[in-house]
Design an enzyme around this catalytic site. Structure first.
Site, PDB file in Angstrom:
ATOM      1  N   PRO A 234       0.829  -1.204   0.000  1.00 63.04           N
ATOM      2  CA  PRO A 234       0.000   0.000   0.000  1.00 63.04           C
ATOM      3  C   PRO A 234       0.864   1.256   0.000  1.00 63.04           C
ATOM      4  CG  PRO A 234      -0.538  -1.474   1.834  1.00 63.04           C
ATOM      5  CD  PRO A 234       0.746  -1.931   1.246  1.00 63.04           C
ATOM      6  N   GLU A 235       0.767   2.013  -1.042  1.00 65.00           N
ATOM      7  CA  GLU A 235       1.374   3.342  -1.075  1.00 65.00           C
ATOM      8  C   GLU A 235       0.275   4.336  -0.713  1.00 65.00           C
ATOM      9  OE1 GLU A 235       4.421   4.535  -1.894  1.00 65.00           O
ATOM     10  OE2 GLU A 235       5.498   2.810  -2.698  1.00 65.00           O
TER      11      GLU A 235
ATOM     12  N   ARG B   5      22.129  19.560   3.380  1.00 69.36           N
ATOM     13  CA  ARG B   5      21.938  18.119   3.582  1.00 69.36           C
ATOM     14  C   ARG B   5      22.747  17.315   2.562  1.00 69.36           C
ATOM     15  NH1 ARG B   5      17.141  16.929   6.190  1.00 69.36           N
ATOM     16  NH2 ARG B   5      17.916  14.786   6.140  1.00 69.36           N
TER      17      ARG B   5
ATOM     18  N   HIS C  67      -4.588 -14.656   8.262  1.00 70.93           N
ATOM     19  CA  HIS C  67      -3.922 -13.403   8.620  1.00 70.93           C
ATOM     20  C   HIS C  67      -4.901 -12.276   8.907  1.00 70.93           C
ATOM     21  CE1 HIS C  67      -0.161 -15.298   7.666  1.00 70.93           C
ATOM     22  NE2 HIS C  67      -0.572 -15.588   6.457  1.00 70.93           N
TER      23      HIS C  67
ATOM     24  N   ARG D 126       2.320  -9.950   6.749  1.00 70.32           N
ATOM     25  CA  ARG D 126       3.686  -9.714   7.256  1.00 70.32           C
ATOM     26  C   ARG D 126       3.714  -8.945   8.558  1.00 70.32           C
ATOM     27  NH1 ARG D 126       7.074  -8.787   1.636  1.00 70.32           N
ATOM     28  NH2 ARG D 126       6.154 -10.560   0.622  1.00 70.32           N
TER      29      ARG D 126
END
Length: 271
Positions: A2-3, A152, A91, A110
């Site tokens: 999932p983004e 940075r 799950h 997971r």
DNA sequence: ACGAAGCCCTGCAAGC
DNA sequence: TGCTTGCAGGGCTTCG
């Protein structure tokens, strides 16, 4: 995985089914997720009514009158609306059962996801308080990126994947946005011009917005069945295409590991 | 303060 | 065929 577009599509997909509904029961079959599911979460939520479902980065917020459930799908998490009577799969770790007889079911093989109780002030929760701007908001701009990048040394890909810089830019979209902007993923964040950051911010917005709009038609079935919402199969120009030809120039795309994440780019189009 | 490494977990693919 | 091994990765946490 999932983004942000999938999370937003999940949010808009489930909200109509649970908003203004009262939770009658919370079943936690497997509390061992990214962090342990708080033992008192069911007691907080049971009897409460969902006021809204919102999103901050990739976190979903189930907002109740007495506080908020923070929910993250991790890498393999998905939410579906099912009948409460439907048998849980291997799950299916958590059920939120509603007075309507339906059930919001979290599946996460997971177990990189998270379900936490945040109390009434969730945006000040320690997981949310340091998050950067939403990529689709007006406060996320090329000027903003340039300003934050000053001094940075970190690779720009790691810079934009850092949730303190901007939320919701996962590995796939970082690869794709850098390709679209013509920026090498390994270039130091502080050594990129404003002009190129303007391109990068625009690319991030465009790619995420396109995926969200497409998600509305490709990932709308959150109800019923024993499957799960499939994630977008979208047009990817670089991610997963190492060794293949660049869609712009035909050169063989290279792959490196940045922070142990697959990084694919064109050595000619990206500088 | 910054940057990089470590860690959590299991489905899947590849190799033997 | 059935095992073992390696890989994938979001993002918080720890270490240098």
């Amino acid at each position: 995985m999932p983004e942000l577009p999938e999370v937003e599509t999940t949010r808009s997909g489930i909200e109509p089914h649970i908003k203004s509904r009262q939770v009658t029961e919370v079943l936690v079959r497997q509390p061992r997720l990214r962090w342990p599911v708080p033992a008192d979460l069911p007691a907080h939520v049971q009897g409460q009514v969902v006021e809204s479902v919102t999103r901050r980065g990739k976190y979903l917020l189930l907002n109740f009158g007495n506080g908020t459930v923070l929910l993250h799908l991790g890498m393999s998490g998905s939410l579906r609306m099912v009948a409460a009577s439907q048998p849980a799969g291997k799950h299916d770790h958590i059920d939120f059962i509603f007075d309507s007889g339906t059930c919001l079911r979290l599946k996460d093989p997971r177990r990189f996801g998270a379900v936490l109780w945040a109390g009434p002030d969730p945006l000040n929760h320690k997981l949310l308080i340091n998050l950067g701007p939403e990529p689709l908001s007006d406060s996320f701009t090329g000027e903003y990126l340039r300003k934050r990048a000053i001094g940075r040394a970190v690779a720009v890909k790691n810079f934009i994947m850092n949730g303190r810089t901007v939320v919701g830019v996962g590995n796939i979209y970082a690869n794709e946005a850098l390709f679209a902007a013509g920026i090498s993923p390994t270039r130091s964040a502080g050594k990129i011009s404003l002009k190129r950051y303007l391109l990068l911010a625009a690319a991030i917005k465009r790619i995420l917005a396109e995926a969200i709009s497409r998600g509305g038609t490709t990932l709308k079935d959150f109800v019923g069945g024993d499957g799960e919402p499939g994630y977008f199969k979208q047009q990817l120009n670089v991610y997963g295409r190492a060794g293949q030809g660049c869609v712009n120039c035909g050169a063989i795309l290279k792959e490196k590991r940045l922070l142990d994440r697959s990084t694919v780019y064109c050595g000619f189009c990206q500088r």
